[in-house]
Design a protein around this motif. Structure first.
Motif, PDB file in Angstrom:
ATOM      1  N   UNK A   2       0.825  -1.202   0.000  1.00 31.69           N
ATOM      2  CA  UNK A   2       0.000   0.000   0.000  1.00 31.69           C
ATOM      3  C   UNK A   2       0.862   1.256   0.000  1.00 31.69           C
ATOM      4  N   UNK A   3       0.391   2.273  -0.681  1.00 29.98           N
ATOM      5  CA  UNK A   3       1.090   3.559  -0.736  1.00 29.98           C
ATOM      6  C   UNK A   3       0.069   4.670  -0.540  1.00 29.98           C
ATOM      7  N   UNK A  27      11.599  22.146  -3.397  1.00 32.84           N
ATOM      8  CA  UNK A  27      10.543  21.324  -2.800  1.00 32.84           C
ATOM      9  C   UNK A  27      10.920  19.846  -2.850  1.00 32.84           C
ATOM     10  N   UNK A  28      11.399  19.397  -3.989  1.00 30.21           N
ATOM     11  CA  UNK A  28      11.773  17.993  -4.147  1.00 30.21           C
ATOM     12  C   UNK A  28      12.830  17.588  -3.123  1.00 30.21           C
ATOM     13  N   UNK A  29      13.819  18.439  -2.943  1.00 26.56           N
ATOM     14  CA  UNK A  29      14.875  18.133  -1.962  1.00 26.56           C
ATOM     15  C   UNK A  29      14.292  18.005  -0.562  1.00 26.56           C
ATOM     16  N   UNK A  30      13.375  18.903  -0.209  1.00 26.60           N
ATOM     17  CA  UNK A  30      12.774  18.863   1.126  1.00 26.60           C
ATOM     18  C   UNK A  30      11.934  17.599   1.303  1.00 26.60           C
ATOM     19  N   UNK A  31      11.079  17.290   0.328  1.00 27.80           N
ATOM     20  CA  UNK A  31      10.226  16.109   0.457  1.00 27.80           C
ATOM     21  C   UNK A  31      11.074  14.845   0.614  1.00 27.80           C
ATOM     22  N   UNK A  36       9.790  11.325   1.862  1.00 29.65           N
ATOM     23  CA  UNK A  36       8.928  10.902   0.746  1.00 29.65           C
ATOM     24  C   UNK A  36       9.668   9.853  -0.080  1.00 29.65           C
ATOM     25  N   UNK A  37       8.951   8.856  -0.535  1.00 28.40           N
ATOM     26  CA  UNK A  37       9.557   7.798  -1.339  1.00 28.40           C
ATOM     27  C   UNK A  37       9.863   8.283  -2.748  1.00 28.40           C
TER      28      UNK A  37
END
Length: 118
Positions: A2-3, A27-31, A36-37
């Motif tokens: 599950x995701x 944003x991508x770096x922070x997530x 975040x996967x």
């Protein structure tokens, strides 16, 4: 397995795409930093304005704008909540909110439970 997925649809003026790209990379770096996967940002390439519904209609797209579709993937909703709590306190992310290169009032977002994943 599950995701849980957060999805975002954002109208961005084409003249602001470079500024948006800088924001997206931050944003991508922070997530990812906070767990975040996966984090993906995409720009419209084949999205016509439908007669009733469409990505452009969903954000009331104006002339000179394009649609961004982005998403982040997590292990679960609880994992998402944990990641988001940290992202929302990240100084670089918070600083970006003061000068967003798009109309945040027309941004659409939401969380989704995965029902099929291959």
């Amino acid at each position: 397995m599950s995701r849980y997925v957060d999805g975002f649809i954002i109208p961005v003026p084409k003249k602001n795409l470079k500024a948006y790209l800088r924001m997206a990379k931050t944003s991508a770096k922070a997530w990812k930093k906070y767990g975040a996967l996966e984090y993906v940002e995409t720009v419209a390439d084949d999205v016509s304005k439908g007669k009733t519904t469409s990505f452009p209609r969903s954000v009331k797209l104006k002339g000179g704008e394009t649609v961004i579709f982005a998403y982040a993937v997590y292990k679960s909703r609880a994992h998402r909540n944990s990641v988001m709590k940290k992202v929302m306190k990240d100084k670089k992310v918070v600083a970006m909110w003061e000068n967003m290169p798009f109309d945040g009032m027309r941004m659409i977002w939401g969380g989704f439970k995965s029902i099929v994943s291959v």
